[in-house]
Design an enzyme around this catalytic site. Structure first.
Site, PDB file in Angstrom:
ATOM      1  N   HIS A   1      19.046  -4.995  -3.681  1.00 29.32           N
ATOM      2  CA  HIS A   1      19.708  -4.457  -4.966  1.00 29.32           C
ATOM      3  C   HIS A   1      20.232  -5.250  -6.042  1.00 29.32           C
ATOM      4  O   HIS A   1      20.753  -6.483  -5.220  1.00 29.32           O
ATOM      5  CB  HIS A   1      20.560  -3.149  -4.620  1.00 29.32           C
ATOM      6  CG  HIS A   1      19.704  -1.970  -4.137  1.00 29.32           C
ATOM      7  ND1 HIS A   1      19.531  -1.633  -2.832  1.00 29.32           N
ATOM      8  CD2 HIS A   1      19.407  -0.891  -4.749  1.00 29.32           C
ATOM      9  CE1 HIS A   1      18.776  -0.545  -2.964  1.00 29.32           C
ATOM     10  NE2 HIS A   1      18.854  -0.157  -4.049  1.00 29.32           N
TER      11      HIS A   1
ATOM     12  N   LYS B   1      25.861  -3.175  -7.181  1.00 26.57           N
ATOM     13  CA  LYS B   1      25.854  -2.153  -6.072  1.00 26.57           C
ATOM     14  C   LYS B   1      26.737  -2.263  -5.172  1.00 26.57           C
ATOM     15  O   LYS B   1      27.140  -3.206  -4.534  1.00 26.57           O
ATOM     16  CB  LYS B   1      24.548  -2.083  -5.448  1.00 26.57           C
ATOM     17  CG  LYS B   1      24.392  -0.816  -4.487  1.00 26.57           C
ATOM     18  CD  LYS B   1      22.891  -0.325  -4.091  1.00 26.57           C
ATOM     19  CE  LYS B   1      22.932   0.649  -3.108  1.00 26.57           C
ATOM     20  NZ  LYS B   1      23.144   1.984  -3.711  1.00 26.57           N
TER      21      LYS B   1
END
Length: 233
Positions: free
Chosen positions: A130, A134
């Site tokens: 990600h 995040k």
């Protein structure tokens, strides 16, 4: 519909674009500390932060506003949210990922786990990638994938890292700039490897799924998932 966006970061802004394009109105854009009147909305969509999610959800339920929750990292209170929703006869839907493709991937993952459950020569491992903003690791999507495997194999749990284990599923979490989300599940043996993978190209799929869920939940009572929205059985 009149929509409250609880959390107005990158996902909130992407949801706003999709919602407006589908003829909806955004009546609340809430950052963490804002005081709001949630009753102005027909439905709320929460993509806030882990420390705010539970209070946002229960505030909606308390005020009879259906709520779609996409924030991860707060799930130690999920059962409390479910109990509160049932007590108040509200409407609540949590998903670790709202993408239509990911929810199909969840079901594919479960079916593969069932097929592989008795093949002990295969080691199971996972990876999720990600963007660097995040906050939680592993991702909620990775945890959902791991839970789908645990339900259908002899695995006992999951652990963050790369150490192979016959008891747990190792999940490697990588953070790379501008990656919306990539999830891979491997079954590896001495002779071959079976791999399933989902790669998101943008946040648009997540945002569209959240808006579709919000459209679906209005007028309903209960605790739901994306399987209900997409009629996946």
């Amino acid at each position: 519909m009149k929509i409250a966006l609880l959390g107005y970061g990158r996902m909130g802004k992407e949801i706003e674009k999709i919602a407006l394009s589908r003829g909806h109105e955004i009546v609340i854009r809430k950052d963490v500390e804002d005081i709001i009147d949630i009753t102005l909305a027909d439905v709320a969509i929460d993509f806030s932060i882990p420390t705010a999610a539970y209070n946002n959800i229960t505030n909606c339920i308390e005020n009879n506003v259906p709520v779609i929750a996409g924030t991860t990292g707060w799930l130690e209170k999920y059962d409390d949210a479910v109990a509160f929703c049932n007590q108040k006869q509200g409407a609540f839907l949590y998903a670790s990922n709202f993408s239509v493709g990911v929810n199909i991937f969840f079901e594919l993952n479960k079916q593969l786990a069932k097929m592989m459950s008795n093949l002990e020569d295969y080691q199971i491992s996972m990876e999720e990638i990600h963007h660097t903003q995040k906050l939680d690791a592993p991702s909620g999507t990775a945890i959902t994938l791991a839970e789908g495997i645990i339900e259908n194999t002899s695995k006992k749990g999951w652990e963050l890292g790369t150490n192979l284990s016959f008891e747990n599923i190792p999940i490697e979490a990588k953070r790379i700039p501008d990656v919306p989300g990539t999830h891979t599940v491997w079954y590896s043996s001495e002779v071959d490897t079976i791999e399933i993978k989902h790669t998101a190209h943008s946040r648009k799929g997540f945002a569209l799924g959240a808006v579709i869920a919000a459209e679906w939940i209005v007028g309903k009572t209960g605790v739901f998932s994306m399987k209900d929205v997409l009629n996946i059985r």
